[in-house]
Write a protein that holds these residues in place. Structure first.
Motif, PDB file in Angstrom:
ATOM      1  N   ALA A 134       0.835  -1.215   0.000  1.00  0.00           N
ATOM      2  CA  ALA A 134       0.000   0.000   0.000  1.00  0.00           C
ATOM      3  C   ALA A 134       0.867   1.262   0.000  1.00  0.00           C
ATOM      4  N   VAL A 135       1.974   1.221   0.729  1.00  0.00           N
ATOM      5  CA  VAL A 135       2.899   2.366   0.756  1.00  0.00           C
ATOM      6  C   VAL A 135       3.449   2.609  -0.647  1.00  0.00           C
ATOM      7  N   LEU A 136       3.866   1.530  -1.319  1.00  0.00           N
ATOM      8  CA  LEU A 136       4.425   1.656  -2.669  1.00  0.00           C
ATOM      9  C   LEU A 136       3.350   2.110  -3.664  1.00  0.00           C
ATOM     10  N   ASP A 137       2.152   1.547  -3.567  1.00  0.00           N
ATOM     11  CA  ASP A 137       1.062   1.925  -4.486  1.00  0.00           C
ATOM     12  C   ASP A 137       0.730   3.407  -4.347  1.00  0.00           C
ATOM     13  N   TYR A 138       0.831   3.904  -3.108  1.00  0.00           N
ATOM     14  CA  TYR A 138       0.491   5.309  -2.868  1.00  0.00           C
ATOM     15  C   TYR A 138       1.584   6.235  -3.378  1.00  0.00           C
ATOM     16  N   GLY A 139       2.806   5.696  -3.423  1.00  0.00           N
ATOM     17  CA  GLY A 139       3.936   6.520  -3.825  1.00  0.00           C
ATOM     18  C   GLY A 139       4.531   7.325  -2.689  1.00  0.00           C
ATOM     19  N   ALA A 140       4.297   6.886  -1.449  1.00  0.00           N
ATOM     20  CA  ALA A 140       4.863   7.609  -0.304  1.00  0.00           C
ATOM     21  C   ALA A 140       6.388   7.539  -0.342  1.00  0.00           C
ATOM     22  N   LYS A 141       7.049   8.575   0.117  1.00  0.00           N
ATOM     23  CA  LYS A 141       8.517   8.627   0.092  1.00  0.00           C
ATOM     24  C   LYS A 141       9.138   8.212   1.421  1.00  0.00           C
ATOM     25  N   LEU A 142       8.317   8.189   2.459  1.00  0.00           N
ATOM     26  CA  LEU A 142       8.788   7.726   3.769  1.00  0.00           C
ATOM     27  C   LEU A 142       7.836   6.665   4.293  1.00  0.00           C
ATOM     28  N   SER A 143       8.409   5.663   4.954  1.00  0.00           N
ATOM     29  CA  SER A 143       7.592   4.752   5.752  1.00  0.00           C
ATOM     30  C   SER A 143       8.363   4.538   7.050  1.00  0.00           C
ATOM     31  N   GLY A 144       8.087   3.477   7.772  1.00  0.00           N
ATOM     32  CA  GLY A 144       8.804   3.289   9.036  1.00  0.00           C
ATOM     33  C   GLY A 144       8.037   2.372   9.949  1.00  0.00           C
ATOM     34  N   ALA A 145       8.169   2.596  11.245  1.00  0.00           N
ATOM     35  CA  ALA A 145       7.441   1.765  12.201  1.00  0.00           C
ATOM     36  C   ALA A 145       6.953   2.628  13.348  1.00  0.00           C
ATOM     37  N   THR A 146       5.897   2.135  13.981  1.00  0.00           N
ATOM     38  CA  THR A 146       5.262   2.837  15.100  1.00  0.00           C
ATOM     39  C   THR A 146       5.069   1.862  16.250  1.00  0.00           C
ATOM     40  N   VAL A 147       5.453   2.285  17.447  1.00  0.00           N
ATOM     41  CA  VAL A 147       5.092   1.533  18.647  1.00  0.00           C
ATOM     42  C   VAL A 147       4.036   2.362  19.369  1.00  0.00           C
ATOM     43  N   HIS A 148       2.921   1.708  19.698  1.00  0.00           N
ATOM     44  CA  HIS A 148       1.813   2.458  20.302  1.00  0.00           C
ATOM     45  C   HIS A 148       1.132   1.644  21.391  1.00  0.00           C
ATOM     46  N   PHE A 149       0.467   2.371  22.292  1.00  0.00           N
ATOM     47  CA  PHE A 149      -0.383   1.690  23.260  1.00  0.00           C
ATOM     48  C   PHE A 149      -1.577   1.107  22.517  1.00  0.00           C
ATOM     49  N   VAL A 150      -2.081   0.013  23.040  1.00  0.00           N
ATOM     50  CA  VAL A 150      -3.197  -0.672  22.389  1.00  0.00           C
ATOM     51  C   VAL A 150      -4.507  -0.223  23.026  1.00  0.00           C
ATOM     52  N   ASN A 151      -5.443   0.207  22.166  1.00  0.00           N
ATOM     53  CA  ASN A 151      -6.818   0.381  22.635  1.00  0.00           C
ATOM     54  C   ASN A 151      -7.710  -0.516  21.774  1.00  0.00           C
ATOM     55  N   GLU A 152      -9.019  -0.337  21.876  1.00  0.00           N
ATOM     56  CA  GLU A 152      -9.895  -1.309  21.199  1.00  0.00           C
ATOM     57  C   GLU A 152      -9.982  -1.084  19.691  1.00  0.00           C
TER      58      GLU A 152
END
Ligand code: GRF
Length: 218
Positions: A134-152
């Motif tokens: 999806a990142v490539l299809d969109y043509g985004a120039k940056l991606s990465g990773a996210t650590v987050h608290f979990v909610n519902e």
């Protein structure tokens, strides 16, 4: 490891993020008390056992073979985690729905890692190579990773930390996935886990503050 805080790790697959926690956290900053999987053949279970960590497959059925609903399944996980008095629950490639009852059982103590920069390319249906495609299809120039608290809400909890990589012109979903895993996820997740165990993470509404450590980590 008697005086170390305990961690539970939930997995469904290969467990390279689990491996990063085994290598960088286990026995140093905390103790991975148990690894739980909803997939019997998850290679992460083997990684845990090889490190001398208790590892359990939790089947999705009760003793009569009846399928458990999400709440009933999560209650089994909750009991396994509470039994071991874990201070933190890490979802590391855990692919099953986490119901509200489970979130409420561990307030501000469940974290997840997602291989994109939330709130982009996340939520329902965004898992595995689909995220990077999806990142490539969109043509985004940056991606990465996210650590987050979990909610519902899937991938919807407060962001704790993010780190970016450049998307390269010749990237495929596979090369982007590998670069994010190796350069970001396997570094960022242990950093966040250590920060939480050291009491350096605090949340005010959706905003999470992380006090810096002495050693260059967050
Ligand atoms: C990682 O990309 C993680 O961000 C996502 O699932 C993948 C798990 O990989 N939640 P592994 O099992 O840790 O190798």
């Amino acid at each position: 490891m008697a005086d170390m805080k305990k961690i539970a790790v939930l997995i469904s697959g290969g467990g390279t993020n689990l491996q990063a926690l085994i290598d960088k956290i286990h026995g140093k900053h905390g103790e991975i008390a148990v690894v739980l999987s909803n997939k019997k053949d998850a290679y992460g279970l083997t990684r845990a056992k090889e490190a001398g960590i208790e590892a359990k497959y939790i089947p999705p059925v009760d003793e009569n073979g009846e399928r458990l609903d999400d709440e009933a399944y999560a209650k089994i996980l909750e009991d396994e985690i509470k039994k071991r008095d874990c201070a933190l629950v890490v979802l590391a490639g855990y692919m099953k729905i986490v119901p509200k009852s489970f979130v409420d059982a561990f307030p501000d103590r469940i974290i997840n890692i997602h291989p994109a920069l939330i709130p982009s390319f996340c939520g329902e249906g965004y898992y595995g190579l689909r995220v990077h495609q999806a990142v490539l299809d969109y043509g985004a120039k940056l991606s990465g990773a996210t650590v987050h608290f979990v909610n519902e809400e899937a991938d919807g909890g407060p962001v704790i930390a993010q780190r970016a990589v450049e998307v390269l012109p010749d990237d495929t979903p596979q090369t982007l996935q590998r670069r994010i895993l190796e350069n970001v996820e396997h570094v960022l997740l242990p950093e966040v886990v250590q920060a939480i165990l050291e009491g350096r993470v605090r949340r005010e509404g959706r905003t999470v503050f992380v006090d810096p450590s002495q050693d260059g980590w967050i």
